[in-house]
Design an enzyme around this catalytic site. Structure first.
Site, PDB file in Angstrom:
ATOM      1  CG  HIS A  71      -0.295  -0.150   2.523  1.00 34.13           C
ATOM      2  ND1 HIS A  71       0.190  -1.353   2.974  1.00 34.13           N
ATOM      3  CD2 HIS A  71      -0.034   0.750   3.497  1.00 34.13           C
ATOM      4  CE1 HIS A  71       0.723  -1.194   4.176  1.00 34.13           C
ATOM      5  NE2 HIS A  71       0.607   0.078   4.516  1.00 34.13           N
ATOM      6  N   GLY A 117       0.572  -6.248  -1.689  1.00 32.93           N
ATOM      7  CA  GLY A 117      -0.570  -5.512  -1.181  1.00 32.93           C
ATOM      8  C   GLY A 117      -1.424  -6.373  -0.286  1.00 32.93           C
ATOM      9  CG  LEU A 119      -0.578  -5.841   4.443  1.00 27.92           C
ATOM     10  CD1 LEU A 119      -1.038  -5.070   5.664  1.00 27.92           C
ATOM     11  CD2 LEU A 119       0.694  -5.218   3.868  1.00 27.92           C
ATOM     12  CG  ASP A 148       4.206  -1.161  12.474  1.00 28.54           C
ATOM     13  OD1 ASP A 148       3.599  -0.890  11.421  1.00 28.54           O
ATOM     14  OD2 ASP A 148       4.204  -0.408  13.464  1.00 28.54           O
ATOM     15  CG  ASN A 178       3.829   3.253  10.493  1.00 33.68           C
ATOM     16  OD1 ASN A 178       3.030   2.590  11.142  1.00 33.68           O
ATOM     17  ND2 ASN A 178       3.774   3.320   9.164  1.00 33.68           N
ATOM     18  NE  ARG A 309      -0.250 -42.086  -3.381  1.00 35.48           N
ATOM     19  CZ  ARG A 309       0.198 -42.478  -2.194  1.00 35.48           C
ATOM     20  NH1 ARG A 309       0.956 -41.670  -1.467  1.00 35.48           N
ATOM     21  NH2 ARG A 309      -0.123 -43.656  -1.709  1.00 35.48           N
ATOM     22  CD  GLU A 357       0.658 -26.683   4.529  1.00 32.46           C
ATOM     23  OE1 GLU A 357       0.762 -27.893   4.816  1.00 32.46           O
ATOM     24  OE2 GLU A 357       0.521 -25.797   5.393  1.00 32.46           O
TER      25      GLU A 357
END
Length: 608
Positions: A71, A117, A119, A148, A178, A309, A357
């Site tokens: 941001h 963006g 977070l 933070d 901040n 698999r 993950e």
């Protein structure tokens, strides 16, 4: 540091603040205050420590800068302007239609590695880029600017543990402490020691500084560059909205342009056009790559029973021998996903990510930034934990290959916590994704190899139990294709299946044929994109489609088929898992979920 240099850095930081305020004011939105707090940190980084050739963003020796606090994009764009990468006219297109300067950064800009963006993602991706640096034997550094607030995200601590345990000394996190989040103070406020204790516990070198003191910042960045055998975190105490009385260290100013931007610009010393000469990297050797050779995929005899698999694991090892750019990652289940076959052959290119993950997917994204071809494997059910990282990989247009094993109720006795029943819907919804679901070993091997050249996020769904081999070795299965396994002019319906239900569909077709009800069968191994032509032909010739999948009703194969043929108007019956499974044998699970051969045959009879 000489007084002249201190004055220049202070002026540069003020310019970054001014341009952040101007860009957000022009856009009428944005996060200028989050940009202003980190301006000194980034001014010193760009002027003194970053090594980057802006004219050649693909230079393999370039450092990497990731704005995890995406941001704060006005600050990034102000930095690009100061470095001469963009001009002031483009800066003021921030957040406008058609602009490269989006609200949060994306790789639409050539100097941006990944979209940020959401977070808590930049540091885990930075771990992957740093891992690539070791693999390539190059001296570039990875700098990650964090906020933070995002240190509350669990993914940050997955990254911290992995980077610390691996001793990624080429990684530095710069945390803009901040104190203020979106709605008020953060959990620890300005207590940088609280964060230092946490990072220190994971083996990081920690430095606590005043984030508005260029001398302290310069020392900390230099210390990080000289630290060996462990990553560094710089915890910088700053003030949100620094330099503008209207917003400095004030709550309620997050995510908004300043009400009086002109006054703030005046307080900050006015408009400037200073340039920062970012040091270009020293010449470095070409990134190290491993040698490849001829491709020799495993081959399985028709009629044998082999788990897809297992075929994936053997095919991945074969692919690794053929291509030196292929790497593999696993979430501590390599003996089950069968990625262990690659690990045994190419231990230097295999990364154990443990039960983390989010970091698993993020590391794959970071590795592909540097041109590697990553395959990341875990149980299909556990990829749900990393879905935001998968979603953001789509936004980044990152090319990663995900493999989910133990999908569906057919895993049997382990019960619902281990059953991937939402994964097809989840991956189909990702921008630009490819979703593949093989039904036999030769198909699985071919699709594993096919994925290496797919752009974007691709997903291979594999089955725990052994299934009959129905395709001979060496056949190709192109993305977007399908296979018609039963078809006649007398067909009264078409069964569309994928993976384990293909074998149930074939058995149902045989049972119906014996009862005088001929039906077609399509193996829709490519769930996204689907084979529209084959589905349209079946929809128009028989007019009746029955989809059957070992997956939830919502968003999976049935919906993919409906999306493809809805305008053609056929009758479509969807068979899928609707109840909550419990422990039972694989055969019992399929019967209880009403997706086995008998349930399919009954559905056809009801439909007709």
């Amino acid at each position: 540091m000489p007084e002249r240099d201190l004055q220049y850095l202070t002026e540069l930081a003020a310019q970054l603040r001014v341009d952040s305020v101007r860009a957000a004011a022009e856009a009428g939105s944005g996060h200028p205050t989050s940009s202003m707090s980190a301006a000194d940190l980034m001014a010193v980084l760009f002027a003194c420590h970053l090594r980057y050739d802006f004219e050649h963003p693909g230079n393999p020796a370039n450092d990497h800068l990731i704005f995890s606090k995406g941001h704060a994009s006005p600050l990034l764009y102000a930095l690009l302007k100061a470095a001469g990468a963009i001009d002031d006219k483009e800066l003021l297109t921030f957040r406008k239609r058609g602009s490269r300067l989006e609200g949060h950064p994306t790789p639409r800009l050539p100097w941006v590695d990944v979209a940020t963006g959401s977070l808590g993602q930049g540091l885990p991706v930075g771990v992957g880029v740093a891992m690539a640096g070791r693999l390539e034997r190059l001296p570039y550094r990875v700098w990650v600017l964090c906020g933070d607030s995002e240190l509350a995200e669990g993914s940050i601590w997955e990254a911290a543990e992995h980077a610390g345990s691996e001793g990624l000394a080429n990684l530095t996190a710069i945390v803009d402490v901040n104190r203020l989040g979106q709605r008020g103070p953060t959990r620890h406020g300005w207590d940088t020691g609280a964060y230092a204790r946490r990072f220190g516990a994971f083996g990081w070198h920690t430095i606590e500084i005043d984030g508005h003191d260029p001398g302290q910042i310069d020392y900390a960045l230099g210390d990080a560059r000289n630290t060996r055998r462990r990553p560094t975190v710089i915890l910088a105490k700053t003030r949100k909205g620094e330099g503008a009385l209207e917003v400095e260290n004030r709550e309620g100013a997050h995510g908004k342009p300043l009400k009086e931007p002109d006054k703030a610009v005046e307080e900050l010393g006015g408009y400037r056009e200073a340039r920062v000469e970012v040091h270009e990297p020293d010449e470095a050797p070409a990134p190290y790559r491993f040698e490849g050779g001829p491709m020799s995929l495993p081959a399985y005899e028709v009629g044998d029973k082999v788990a897809t698999r297992a075929a994936f694991g053997e095919a991945l090892a074969a692919l690794g021998a053929a291509r030196g750019d292929v790497v593999a990652l696993d979430g501590e289940v390599a003996d089950s996903t069968k990625a262990e076959a690659f690990a045994k052959e190419f231990p230097e290119r295999f990364f154990e990510m443990y039960i983390a993950e989010q970091q698993l997917v993020a590391a794959a994204v970071g590795l592909q930034v540097r041109g590697w071809v990553p395959y990341a494997a875990t149980f299909a059910a556990f990829l749900t934990r990393a879905y935001d990282f998968i979603r953001m990989a789509g936004v980044s247009r990152a090319s990663i290959r995900l493999v989910g094993s133990h999908a569906g109720v057919s895993i049997g006795e382990d019960g619902p916590s281990q059953m991937g029943l939402e994964d097809l819907a989840m991956l189909r919804a990702v921008y630009g994704s490819t979703v593949l679901y093989p039904c036999d070993a030769n198909q699985a091997a071919a699709l594993t190899a096919e994925m290496a050249d797919i752009d974007g996020v691709s997903y291979l769904r594999t089955t725990r139990g052994s299934t009959p081999v129905i395709y001979p070795p060496g056949e190709r299965f192109p993305v977007g294709g399908s296979r018609v396994l039963r078809q006649s002019h007398e067909d009264r319906a078409t069964i569309v299946a994928a993976g384990v239900t293909v074998h149930e569909a074939l058995a149902a077709a045989d049972e119906l044929r014996d009862a005088g009800v001929p039906v077609g069968v399509i193996d829709l191994y490519s769930v996204k994109p689907v084979d529209i032509a084959a589905l349209a032909e079946a929809a128009t010739t028989t007019g009746n489609l029955i989809t059957v999948e070992d997956h939830r009703m919502e968003g999976g194969l049935g919906d993919a088929v409906m999306d493809a043929v809805s305008e053609l108007g056929p009758r479509v019956v969807k068979l899928a898992v609707t109840g909550l499974p419990a422990s039972a044998t694989p055969e019992e699970q399929l019967a209880l979920a009403r997706i086995d051969r008998h349930a399919i045959a009954d559905a056809v009879k009801r439909l007709l």
